[in-house]
Design a protein around this motif. Structure first.
Motif, PDB file in Angstrom:
ATOM      1  N   ILE A  43      -9.317 -14.411 -55.599  1.00 15.92           N
ATOM      2  CA  ILE A  43      -8.314 -13.684 -54.831  1.00 15.92           C
ATOM      3  C   ILE A  43      -7.149 -14.594 -54.496  1.00 15.92           C
ATOM      4  O   ILE A  43      -7.300 -15.618 -53.858  1.00 15.92           O
ATOM      5  N   ARG A  45      -3.140 -14.814 -52.790  1.00 24.08           N
ATOM      6  CA  ARG A  45      -2.321 -14.096 -51.830  1.00 24.08           C
ATOM      7  C   ARG A  45      -0.897 -14.621 -51.870  1.00 24.08           C
ATOM      8  O   ARG A  45      -0.656 -15.804 -52.055  1.00 24.08           O
ATOM      9  N   GLU A  66       0.667  -6.662 -53.735  1.00 23.55           N
ATOM     10  CA  GLU A  66      -0.548  -7.414 -53.409  1.00 23.55           C
ATOM     11  C   GLU A  66      -1.792  -6.708 -53.938  1.00 23.55           C
ATOM     12  O   GLU A  66      -2.708  -7.346 -54.459  1.00 23.55           O
ATOM     13  N   GLN A  70      -4.302  -8.434 -56.576  1.00 16.96           N
ATOM     14  CA  GLN A  70      -5.655  -8.779 -56.155  1.00 16.96           C
ATOM     15  C   GLN A  70      -6.721  -8.012 -56.925  1.00 16.96           C
ATOM     16  O   GLN A  70      -7.770  -8.571 -57.258  1.00 16.96           O
ATOM     17  N   LYS A  88     -11.702  -9.452 -46.066  1.00 14.45           N
ATOM     18  CA  LYS A  88     -11.006  -9.163 -47.319  1.00 14.45           C
ATOM     19  C   LYS A  88     -11.132  -7.679 -47.673  1.00 14.45           C
ATOM     20  O   LYS A  88     -10.167  -7.066 -48.153  1.00 14.45           O
TER      21      LYS A  88
END
Length: 256
Positions: A43, A45, A66, A70, A88
């Motif tokens: 993951i 960011r 995003e 992801q 998450k």
């Protein structure tokens, strides 16, 4: 209309076959999770500057980018939703909700079922990348992945495929007929009816009698967002009525 997501009908039923054909020790091994480090590496960011710039472009733009980045990372690293930590899971769920609340579907929901959009955008294999409903997903073996294969304007396959064979089982396929609502009532609602369910064991495809009761039963995909590469559906938990979201990504798609 809020549909009962197809996860519950198919995923939990598929699990019955796995339990029936798998020993207790094999189940424990199949249900083992990767380390938290592996999930963390998968993951990525964006920074604060990226968020500020995307927010200037309009509400929900940051969450949309995003979410795409992801879920792509999750597919690449084979990270299932059930492996995510609660924070998450909550973050991605909020991204999905924000996208559905702020973004108009690039392909209007009532036009998904047109002949041109089915041919140019819908036909293909769609892999479940993220589900906010952890209860249904947590019963699945780590090796399993869920695919919705749109064959043409009338037929689709709902597939449970294993990256590694589980007791010789490589995949279970539910062949179905479908229609898509193009009216203003339930725009983009996909209704599909199971016609035949088969499993592939040791290279041979055989009918699965255990699922005979599912033949002729309808399930639904309530489309909330569709751009030809990412497809978001909303469903309701049949036990408590809570809403959940599934995010599908068309195979061979990447935004990187």
């Amino acid at each position: 209309m809020v549909s009962i997501g197809m996860n519950y009908v198919m995923i939990l039923t598929f699990t019955l076959l796995l339990v029936a054909s798998t020993t207790i020790s094999s189940i424990c091994q199949a249900f083992s999770y990767p380390s938290n480090k592996a999930v963390k590496r998968a993951i990525s960011r964006s920074g604060c500057n990226s968020r500020s710039m995307l927010n200037m472009a309009g509400p929900g733009q940051f969450e949309l980018q995003e979410l795409k980045a992801q879920v792509t990372a999750m597919l690449e690293q084979e990270v299932a939703s059930s492996n995510l930590k609660p924070n998450k899971m909550s973050e991605l769920t909020q991204y999905v909700k924000t996208v559905c609340q702020t973004q108009e579907s690039p392909i209007p929901l009532n036009e998904i079922g047109t002949e041109a959009n089915i041919k140019n955008h819908l036909v293909g294999s769609w892999q479940l990348a993220f589900s906010s409903e952890n209860a249904a997903m947590s019963v699945m073996p780590r090796e399993a992945r869920i695919l919705v294969n749109i064959l043409n304007e009338k037929q689709l396959e709902y597939i449970l495929q294993f990256t590694k064979k589980v007791q010789g089982l490589s995949k279970i396929t539910a062949k179905s007929n479908y229609i898509i609502d193009t009216s203003p009532i339930n725009p983009g609602l996909v209704t599909f009816v199971y016609e035949e369910i088969t499993s592939k064991v040791f290279g041979a495809t055989i009918p699965v009698g255990l699922f005979g009761l599912l033949k002729g039963r309808a399930s639904y995909i309530e489309s909330m967002y569709f751009d030809g590469t990412m497809w978001i559906e909303r469903g309701a938990n049949p036990e408590n009525g809570e809403l959940f979201y599934n995010v599908y990504v068309k195979e061979s798609q990447s935004w990187r």
